[in-house]
Design a protein around this motif. Structure first.
Motif, PDB file in Angstrom:
ATOM      1  N   TYR A  34     -54.957  35.348 123.776  1.00 30.13           N
ATOM      2  CA  TYR A  34     -55.569  34.119 123.248  1.00 30.13           C
ATOM      3  C   TYR A  34     -55.856  33.125 124.361  1.00 30.13           C
ATOM      4  O   TYR A  34     -56.866  32.433 124.340  1.00 30.13           O
ATOM      5  CB  TYR A  34     -54.671  33.450 122.217  1.00 30.13           C
ATOM      6  CG  TYR A  34     -54.491  34.223 120.932  1.00 30.13           C
ATOM      7  CD1 TYR A  34     -55.326  35.267 120.578  1.00 30.13           C
ATOM      8  CD2 TYR A  34     -53.453  33.918 120.063  1.00 30.13           C
ATOM      9  CE1 TYR A  34     -55.146  35.974 119.405  1.00 30.13           C
ATOM     10  CE2 TYR A  34     -53.265  34.617 118.889  1.00 30.13           C
ATOM     11  CZ  TYR A  34     -54.110  35.647 118.567  1.00 30.13           C
ATOM     12  OH  TYR A  34     -53.934  36.343 117.401  1.00 30.13           O
ATOM     13  N   ARG A  35     -54.966  33.050 125.345  1.00 27.50           N
ATOM     14  CA  ARG A  35     -55.169  32.096 126.440  1.00 27.50           C
ATOM     15  C   ARG A  35     -56.333  32.509 127.330  1.00 27.50           C
ATOM     16  O   ARG A  35     -56.914  31.684 128.011  1.00 27.50           O
ATOM     17  CB  ARG A  35     -53.875  31.946 127.238  1.00 27.50           C
ATOM     18  CG  ARG A  35     -52.792  31.236 126.400  1.00 27.50           C
ATOM     19  CD  ARG A  35     -51.437  31.200 127.054  1.00 27.50           C
ATOM     20  NE  ARG A  35     -51.479  30.395 128.250  1.00 27.50           N
ATOM     21  CZ  ARG A  35     -50.933  30.781 129.408  1.00 27.50           C
ATOM     22  NH1 ARG A  35     -50.327  31.937 129.519  1.00 27.50           N
ATOM     23  NH2 ARG A  35     -50.985  29.991 130.453  1.00 27.50           N
ATOM     24  N   GLN A  36     -56.696  33.781 127.320  1.00 32.01           N
ATOM     25  CA  GLN A  36     -57.854  34.241 128.085  1.00 32.01           C
ATOM     26  C   GLN A  36     -59.141  34.196 127.258  1.00 32.01           C
ATOM     27  O   GLN A  36     -60.208  33.872 127.773  1.00 32.01           O
ATOM     28  CB  GLN A  36     -57.630  35.667 128.597  1.00 32.01           C
ATOM     29  CG  GLN A  36     -56.573  35.758 129.660  1.00 32.01           C
ATOM     30  CD  GLN A  36     -56.873  34.872 130.857  1.00 32.01           C
ATOM     31  OE1 GLN A  36     -57.977  34.909 131.399  1.00 32.01           O
ATOM     32  NE2 GLN A  36     -55.905  34.074 131.269  1.00 32.01           N
ATOM     33  N   PHE A  38     -59.871  32.241 124.548  1.00 31.64           N
ATOM     34  CA  PHE A  38     -60.243  30.919 124.077  1.00 31.64           C
ATOM     35  C   PHE A  38     -59.944  29.893 125.173  1.00 31.64           C
ATOM     36  O   PHE A  38     -58.789  29.573 125.431  1.00 31.64           O
ATOM     37  CB  PHE A  38     -59.498  30.566 122.791  1.00 31.64           C
ATOM     38  CG  PHE A  38     -59.663  31.621 121.726  1.00 31.64           C
ATOM     39  CD1 PHE A  38     -60.878  31.808 121.090  1.00 31.64           C
ATOM     40  CD2 PHE A  38     -58.603  32.440 121.369  1.00 31.64           C
ATOM     41  CE1 PHE A  38     -61.043  32.777 120.118  1.00 31.64           C
ATOM     42  CE2 PHE A  38     -58.742  33.417 120.400  1.00 31.64           C
ATOM     43  CZ  PHE A  38     -59.976  33.589 119.768  1.00 31.64           C
ATOM     44  N   SER A  39     -60.992  29.378 125.789  1.00 27.23           N
ATOM     45  CA  SER A  39     -60.819  28.501 126.945  1.00 27.23           C
ATOM     46  C   SER A  39     -60.003  27.247 126.624  1.00 27.23           C
ATOM     47  O   SER A  39     -59.314  26.716 127.497  1.00 27.23           O
ATOM     48  CB  SER A  39     -62.171  28.106 127.530  1.00 27.23           C
ATOM     49  OG  SER A  39     -62.945  27.420 126.572  1.00 27.23           O
ATOM     50  N   ASN A  40     -60.047  26.787 125.386  1.00 31.04           N
ATOM     51  CA  ASN A  40     -59.280  25.587 125.030  1.00 31.04           C
ATOM     52  C   ASN A  40     -57.768  25.838 124.990  1.00 31.04           C
ATOM     53  O   ASN A  40     -56.996  24.889 124.903  1.00 31.04           O
ATOM     54  CB  ASN A  40     -59.768  24.993 123.710  1.00 31.04           C
ATOM     55  CG  ASN A  40     -59.720  25.974 122.571  1.00 31.04           C
ATOM     56  OD1 ASN A  40     -60.056  27.143 122.728  1.00 31.04           O
ATOM     57  ND2 ASN A  40     -59.321  25.515 121.403  1.00 31.04           N
ATOM     58  N   ARG A  42     -56.226  27.756 127.504  1.00 31.67           N
ATOM     59  CA  ARG A  42     -55.827  28.207 128.848  1.00 31.67           C
ATOM     60  C   ARG A  42     -54.718  27.369 129.460  1.00 31.67           C
ATOM     61  O   ARG A  42     -53.869  27.892 130.157  1.00 31.67           O
ATOM     62  CB  ARG A  42     -57.033  28.271 129.762  1.00 31.67           C
ATOM     63  CG  ARG A  42     -57.904  29.443 129.402  1.00 31.67           C
ATOM     64  CD  ARG A  42     -58.827  29.868 130.499  1.00 31.67           C
ATOM     65  NE  ARG A  42     -59.604  30.998 129.990  1.00 31.67           N
ATOM     66  CZ  ARG A  42     -60.915  31.050 129.980  1.00 31.67           C
ATOM     67  NH1 ARG A  42     -61.608  30.054 130.496  1.00 31.67           N
ATOM     68  NH2 ARG A  42     -61.530  32.099 129.494  1.00 31.67           N
TER      69      ARG A  42
END
Length: 98
Positions: A34-36, A38-40, A42
């Motif tokens: 998810y952290r990769q 969806f940029s929001n 990160r």
């Protein structure tokens, strides 16, 4: 789940209903993916919330991946469900007075 904290990076929380191998693999994978994707997300701090406790060596290995690990408990009394969180987790979430 996203948890905003005052004056600190927000948390990206993945909640699992157990602490077996499947729960760990999917939870850790989802947090990193998810952290990769969806940029929001990160800059969010990855947190895995598990029902039950882990062996210290397993917790240490997960935390070495940059994922914070906390646990919760759940009880049922006369048909009423109760969920309890450790004071350390509540403080980490920025909930004052815990």
């Amino acid at each position: 789940m996203k948890i905003d904290r005052p004056d600190e990076d927000a948390l990206l929380l993945e909640i699992k209903s157990g602490c077996g191998a499947d729960d760990l693999h999917t939870g850790i994978g989802q947090l990193h993916l998810y952290r990769q994707l969806f940029s929001n997300f990160r800059g969010h701090v990855p947190v895995l919330l598990l029902k039950g406790e882990l062996k210290a060596s397993l917790r240490k290995a997960i935390e070495a991946l940059g994922v914070y690990v906390f646990s919760y408990d759940q009880t049922d009394e006369n048909g009423v469900h109760h969920v309890g969180f450790a004071p350390e987790f509540l403080r980490f979430c920025g909930i004052p007075g815990r």
